[in-house]
Design a protein around this motif. Sequence first.
Motif, PDB file in Angstrom:
ATOM      1  N   ALA A  10     -15.119  -4.615 -41.541  1.00 50.11           N
ATOM      2  CA  ALA A  10     -16.015  -4.644 -42.705  1.00 50.11           C
ATOM      3  C   ALA A  10     -15.297  -5.230 -43.916  1.00 50.11           C
ATOM      4  CB  ALA A  10     -16.500  -3.226 -43.004  1.00 50.11           C
ATOM      5  N   SER A  15     -11.555   7.985 -32.254  1.00 45.64           N
ATOM      6  CA  SER A  15     -12.206   7.953 -33.573  1.00 45.64           C
ATOM      7  C   SER A  15     -11.271   7.285 -34.587  1.00 45.64           C
ATOM      8  CB  SER A  15     -12.627   9.357 -34.018  1.00 45.64           C
ATOM      9  OG  SER A  15     -11.500  10.177 -34.107  1.00 45.64           O
ATOM     10  N   ILE A  16      -9.956   7.482 -34.431  1.00 44.46           N
ATOM     11  CA  ILE A  16      -9.004   6.776 -35.318  1.00 44.46           C
ATOM     12  C   ILE A  16      -9.113   5.268 -35.083  1.00 44.46           C
ATOM     13  CG2 ILE A  16      -6.535   6.358 -35.752  1.00 44.46           C
ATOM     14  CD1 ILE A  16      -6.071   9.366 -35.187  1.00 44.46           C
ATOM     15  N   ALA A  38     -14.989   3.743 -42.923  1.00 46.06           N
ATOM     16  CA  ALA A  38     -15.515   2.553 -42.230  1.00 46.06           C
ATOM     17  C   ALA A  38     -17.027   2.471 -42.394  1.00 46.06           C
ATOM     18  CB  ALA A  38     -15.146   2.610 -40.750  1.00 46.06           C
ATOM     19  N   LEU A  64     -11.319   8.243 -41.415  1.00 49.50           N
ATOM     20  CA  LEU A  64     -11.386   6.783 -41.238  1.00 49.50           C
ATOM     21  C   LEU A  64     -12.794   6.327 -40.868  1.00 49.50           C
ATOM     22  CD1 LEU A  64      -8.026   6.078 -39.391  1.00 49.50           C
ATOM     23  CD2 LEU A  64      -8.769   4.992 -41.512  1.00 49.50           C
ATOM     24  N   CYS A  65     -13.467   7.119 -40.050  1.00 45.29           N
ATOM     25  CA  CYS A  65     -14.840   6.750 -39.648  1.00 45.29           C
ATOM     26  C   CYS A  65     -15.774   6.794 -40.860  1.00 45.29           C
ATOM     27  CB  CYS A  65     -15.349   7.689 -38.546  1.00 45.29           C
ATOM     28  SG  CYS A  65     -14.622   7.302 -36.950  1.00 45.29           S
ATOM     29  N   ILE A  90     -11.854  11.378 -38.434  1.00 45.30           N
ATOM     30  CA  ILE A  90     -13.137  11.568 -39.135  1.00 45.30           C
ATOM     31  C   ILE A  90     -13.110  10.851 -40.493  1.00 45.30           C
ATOM     32  CG2 ILE A  90     -14.637  13.321 -40.202  1.00 45.30           C
ATOM     33  CD1 ILE A  90     -13.695  15.207 -37.853  1.00 45.30           C
ATOM     34  N   LEU A 123     -13.214  -0.720 -37.542  1.00 41.34           N
ATOM     35  CA  LEU A 123     -14.424  -0.967 -38.340  1.00 41.34           C
ATOM     36  C   LEU A 123     -14.080  -1.190 -39.811  1.00 41.34           C
ATOM     37  CD1 LEU A 123     -17.445  -1.206 -37.865  1.00 41.34           C
ATOM     38  CD2 LEU A 123     -17.681   1.232 -38.300  1.00 41.34           C
ATOM     39  N   THR A 124     -13.107  -0.423 -40.318  1.00 35.44           N
ATOM     40  CA  THR A 124     -12.688  -0.614 -41.716  1.00 35.44           C
ATOM     41  C   THR A 124     -12.158  -2.028 -41.913  1.00 35.44           C
ATOM     42  OG1 THR A 124     -12.100   1.721 -41.904  1.00 35.44           O
ATOM     43  CG2 THR A 124     -11.110   0.241 -43.524  1.00 35.44           C
ATOM     44  N   LEU A 125     -11.299  -2.449 -40.984  1.00 36.43           N
ATOM     45  CA  LEU A 125     -10.720  -3.790 -41.074  1.00 36.43           C
ATOM     46  C   LEU A 125     -11.809  -4.862 -40.951  1.00 36.43           C
ATOM     47  CD1 LEU A 125      -7.731  -4.651 -41.368  1.00 36.43           C
ATOM     48  CD2 LEU A 125      -7.724  -5.096 -38.927  1.00 36.43           C
ATOM     49  N   LEU A 158     -11.653   3.602 -33.824  1.00 37.33           N
ATOM     50  CA  LEU A 158     -12.957   3.134 -34.324  1.00 37.33           C
ATOM     51  C   LEU A 158     -12.889   2.959 -35.837  1.00 37.33           C
ATOM     52  CD1 LEU A 158     -16.075   2.641 -34.044  1.00 37.33           C
ATOM     53  CD2 LEU A 158     -16.368   5.107 -34.218  1.00 37.33           C
ATOM     54  N   GLY A 159     -12.343   3.973 -36.518  1.00 41.78           N
ATOM     55  CA  GLY A 159     -12.262   3.934 -37.975  1.00 41.78           C
ATOM     56  C   GLY A 159     -11.443   2.758 -38.469  1.00 41.78           C
ATOM     57  N   VAL A 160     -10.252   2.560 -37.879  1.00 44.20           N
ATOM     58  CA  VAL A 160      -9.367   1.469 -38.323  1.00 44.20           C
ATOM     59  C   VAL A 160     -10.030   0.109 -38.070  1.00 44.20           C
ATOM     60  CG1 VAL A 160      -7.158   0.300 -37.888  1.00 44.20           C
ATOM     61  CG2 VAL A 160      -7.236   2.784 -38.016  1.00 44.20           C
TER      62      VAL A 160
END
Lengths: 178, 504
Positions: free
Chosen positions: B59, B48-49, A161, A157-158, A155, B55-57, B51-53
């Motif tokens: 962006a 979700s981890i 992001a 990290l999302c 959550i 998308l963060t990378l 997706l987060g990693v």
Amino acid sequence: MSTPRSWIRRLLVTLLLAALASGATAQAALTEGDAPLSVPIAQLVTHAKEYDGKTLTVEGEAIGDLMKRGDHSWVNILEDGVAIGVWLTNDQASCIHELGRYGNSGDLIRVTGTFHRACPDHGGDLDMHAETLQILRRGEKHNVEATPQRLAVGIGLCILAGILTLIWRYRERKTTGV
Amino acid sequence: MTKNDSLKDMRIILYYTGNILVGVALLTIIPLLTALFEHDAASAADFSISLGVTLTLGATFCLLGNKGEQAGWKHGMVTVAFSWLVATVVAAIPYWLSGHFSSYLDCVFDVMSGFTTTGITLVQDLDHVPDSLNMWRHLITFVGGQGIVVLALALFADKGGGYGFYVGEGKDERLFPSVLHTAKAIWRISLLYLVLGTIAMWVVCISIGMDIGRGFLHALWIFMASWSTGGFAPMSQNMLYYHSRSFEIVTFIFFIVGSFNFALHAAVLNGDRKELLRNLETMSFGTTMSLLSFFTAWGLVKCHVYPNLVGLISKGFYQLASAHTTTGFMTIYPQQFVNEWGDIAILAVIIAMMFGGSACSTAGGFKGLRVGILFKALIQDTRRLLGSSKAIVIQKYHYHGDRTLGEQQVRSAALVVLMYMGIFAVGTLAGCMAGYPLLLSAFEAASATGNVGLTIGVSSPSMPAFLKLVYIFNMWAGRLEFMAILASAGFVASLFRGGRHVHA
């Protein structure tokens, strides 16, 4: 006092009992000697030529699906990472209750039947045609729980992001005017 | 090249790589939704981890990078090579979190195998992996077939150009003058087939005794793997799991159709069915497939492998077609290749894997077009030798119109084939160095280089790490057809030269 006739009778009875006993022993030995060979599935696949057409016993976890085809069904059984297809009657298939999938271990079954390296009835498949099936252990469901730490990291990290993506899109719009 | 130019180039490459990563991140939403739909919180957390990693990378790359005026050929090529590597590493996160792989290298191997539509897998206990992970595996192979950059172009491109990106990903056939329209057309064709193909496979799955829910998922995944000539399957026995001839026939049709050129699909969908019979590529595929079928059948009959014609077709012909279209679906165990098939049939499969499917398709290998061009060049040279020294020999061929064979086409085709042979030799040598026999090493190297996915048993989690790295490189280089990798190597070299120039 025993007469010669009774002696003969005793001898005949003894001989008969001895014959029966030796016959039973021989029968037991025959059964033990002819018991289908129990072979690990991996060995069966690797040495398929050796075992082709023989009556064997295999054990494994019933996995995936019971696929009904007319009065027979297919089930695949898995042992030590190698699976094999078993062709069995619908009656035998109905004994299998649990199938191995994610979060589920399937019934552990023992199948005795004929092994085919390239089955003439099933398009050359390497398979087993079951004669008998025995359930050794019932499968069961396993709860696969998410650890709170993983959920929190996901959550977090999302959210990060999402913020970065918004900044990027904002900058993009500002630069291009779109 | 000055230091400023290099920095400018790198920022452009970073920006477009970021775009591609955002595209990959958006894709992870599909397995995430699958996990949520099935109330599988553990897998949902993993995705979700991921997706987060990703998308963060993505962006961050976009923020640090710069769109520039217009990305040139060089930027496109280097972006493709670089983004495939970065996307592979981040797409492996859910694999690693699932606990079904023995190392992160194995996860990267599997993702590269998926993106390049190879289909060799190092997953452990595949029969118990969550549906969301299977969704991700098959989605990766489906997207990889059309091209992850083609996807990004279709999603994010907002102006002309981009041909360098398109060619860098191993496709050079434009369905429309604009690359953006071509990318969108490729996706429209693929999505149309996805809907029709999944419905057809679903009907087959139900007819062979699967339940509706699992039947749908298997239909979707198997279609994705067939169409993209990927070769992944949700069960460890691959196609043998289904024990069905109808299943084999339907998958056979899909992977044959999937191995055809997208331009050919567009021509046929627009009513030009004659192209199918006249096209150099389909003729080349038909000829090599027929010849290799003959040798495979010869080898199998000689060794008495199958008891009847159905077995010969279901096993021999299916495996060969799977190899030639670079799909990698298997209806036999890897050990059966080694212990039963004999050298002639195995050699025929190795050659088929190297030839591969069509250019600008989801298939790998040399491609039928190059095989056809080299064959035509051979005919032309033979005619030159036999004819008068003053005669000008013109060689024609049909490929979306009548064309004259030129020296440049022959040279390009020969160079790519030569490079394929080079990395195939390296892969074979690596296999032998790892202790595997020559035939097994050659088979596995051909499978990795041609992006096929058939395995003779060499690829396993226990194989040496250096061999995994060699196969990863071969899959990557084979899929991108070298140009993007050579351009990237040239770009990196120019950075060093530029650096030396500035310091001097």
